[in-house]
Design a protein around this motif. Sequence first.
Motif, PDB file in Angstrom:
ATOM      1  N   LYS A   3       0.728  -1.270   0.042  1.00  0.00           N
ATOM      2  CA  LYS A   3       0.275  -0.045   0.121  1.00  0.00           C
ATOM      3  C   LYS A   3       1.043   1.207  -0.108  1.00  0.00           C
ATOM      4  O   LYS A   3       0.611   2.269  -0.783  1.00  0.00           O
ATOM      5  CB  LYS A   3      -0.816   0.043   1.190  1.00  0.00           C
ATOM      6  N   SER A   4       1.948   1.429   0.752  1.00  0.00           N
ATOM      7  CA  SER A   4       2.832   2.526   0.919  1.00  0.00           C
ATOM      8  C   SER A   4       3.520   2.733  -0.500  1.00  0.00           C
ATOM      9  O   SER A   4       3.851   3.880  -0.891  1.00  0.00           O
ATOM     10  CB  SER A   4       3.812   2.272   2.158  1.00  0.00           C
ATOM     11  N   ALA A   5       3.875   1.524  -1.403  1.00  0.00           N
ATOM     12  CA  ALA A   5       4.361   1.665  -2.601  1.00  0.00           C
ATOM     13  C   ALA A   5       3.637   2.223  -3.517  1.00  0.00           C
ATOM     14  O   ALA A   5       3.940   3.149  -4.358  1.00  0.00           O
ATOM     15  CB  ALA A   5       5.136   0.251  -2.832  1.00  0.00           C
ATOM     16  N   ARG A   6       2.210   1.802  -3.549  1.00  0.00           N
ATOM     17  CA  ARG A   6       1.137   2.384  -4.217  1.00  0.00           C
ATOM     18  C   ARG A   6       1.041   3.690  -4.236  1.00  0.00           C
ATOM     19  O   ARG A   6       0.894   4.696  -5.118  1.00  0.00           O
ATOM     20  CB  ARG A   6      -0.107   1.534  -4.059  1.00  0.00           C
ATOM     21  N   TYR A   7       1.015   4.199  -2.761  1.00  0.00           N
ATOM     22  CA  TYR A   7       0.916   5.631  -2.603  1.00  0.00           C
ATOM     23  C   TYR A   7       2.079   6.624  -3.030  1.00  0.00           C
ATOM     24  O   TYR A   7       2.036   7.599  -3.699  1.00  0.00           O
ATOM     25  CB  TYR A   7       0.826   5.920  -1.049  1.00  0.00           C
ATOM     26  N   GLU A   8       3.285   5.770  -3.176  1.00  0.00           N
ATOM     27  CA  GLU A   8       4.354   6.344  -3.386  1.00  0.00           C
ATOM     28  C   GLU A   8       4.470   6.916  -4.900  1.00  0.00           C
ATOM     29  O   GLU A   8       4.965   7.785  -5.335  1.00  0.00           O
ATOM     30  CB  GLU A   8       5.731   5.859  -2.718  1.00  0.00           C
ATOM     31  N   ALA A  45      14.319   6.603 -11.025  1.00  0.00           N
ATOM     32  CA  ALA A  45      13.749   5.873  -9.743  1.00  0.00           C
ATOM     33  C   ALA A  45      13.161   4.423  -9.945  1.00  0.00           C
ATOM     34  O   ALA A  45      13.278   3.416  -9.335  1.00  0.00           O
ATOM     35  CB  ALA A  45      12.676   6.627  -9.148  1.00  0.00           C
ATOM     36  N   ALA A  46      12.406   4.351 -11.312  1.00  0.00           N
ATOM     37  CA  ALA A  46      11.955   3.097 -11.560  1.00  0.00           C
ATOM     38  C   ALA A  46      12.902   2.080 -11.808  1.00  0.00           C
ATOM     39  O   ALA A  46      12.916   0.991 -11.750  1.00  0.00           O
ATOM     40  CB  ALA A  46      11.154   3.392 -13.007  1.00  0.00           C
ATOM     41  N   ARG A  47      14.070   2.588 -12.767  1.00  0.00           N
ATOM     42  CA  ARG A  47      15.038   1.764 -13.147  1.00  0.00           C
ATOM     43  C   ARG A  47      15.851   1.137 -12.149  1.00  0.00           C
ATOM     44  O   ARG A  47      16.452   0.166 -12.087  1.00  0.00           O
ATOM     45  CB  ARG A  47      15.974   2.546 -14.188  1.00  0.00           C
ATOM     46  N   ASN A  48      16.177   2.213 -11.017  1.00  0.00           N
ATOM     47  CA  ASN A  48      17.087   1.668  -9.942  1.00  0.00           C
ATOM     48  C   ASN A  48      16.352   0.729  -8.791  1.00  0.00           C
ATOM     49  O   ASN A  48      16.812   0.579  -7.802  1.00  0.00           O
ATOM     50  CB  ASN A  48      17.519   2.901  -9.481  1.00  0.00           C
ATOM     51  N   GLY A  49      15.093   0.675  -9.004  1.00  0.00           N
ATOM     52  CA  GLY A  49      14.166  -0.067  -8.097  1.00  0.00           C
ATOM     53  C   GLY A  49      13.935   0.831  -6.724  1.00  0.00           C
ATOM     54  O   GLY A  49      13.455   0.345  -5.948  1.00  0.00           O
ATOM     55  N   GLN A  50      13.815   1.995  -6.807  1.00  0.00           N
ATOM     56  CA  GLN A  50      13.609   2.693  -5.783  1.00  0.00           C
ATOM     57  C   GLN A  50      12.149   2.981  -5.884  1.00  0.00           C
ATOM     58  O   GLN A  50      11.597   3.445  -4.791  1.00  0.00           O
ATOM     59  CB  GLN A  50      14.279   4.262  -5.735  1.00  0.00           C
ATOM     60  N   MET A  51      11.369   2.970  -6.963  1.00  0.00           N
ATOM     61  CA  MET A  51       9.744   2.905  -7.045  1.00  0.00           C
ATOM     62  C   MET A  51       9.345   1.782  -7.693  1.00  0.00           C
ATOM     63  O   MET A  51       9.925   1.454  -8.725  1.00  0.00           O
ATOM     64  CB  MET A  51       9.883   4.475  -7.931  1.00  0.00           C
TER      65      MET A  51
END
Length: 61
Positions: A3-8, A45-51
């Motif tokens: 849920k927190s990842a989705r909000y982020e 962020a998407a590429r590095n796995g931060q998001m």
Amino acid sequence: MSKSARYEWRDQHASLNERMKGFLQNPNSEQLEAVVAEMRAYADAARNGQMEIPTRWTSYS
């Protein structure tokens, strides 16, 4: 996806959309640079796995 990842992800996506709207309303080089910087940050962020980006979602708009 938690849920927190989705909000982020939602917050990051909303920020990018706001930048795009600002550019479309007032297209100048400053706004363009802001949009490009925001898009690069999103992609990095998407590429590095931060998001985590959801594979599917439902839109209610």
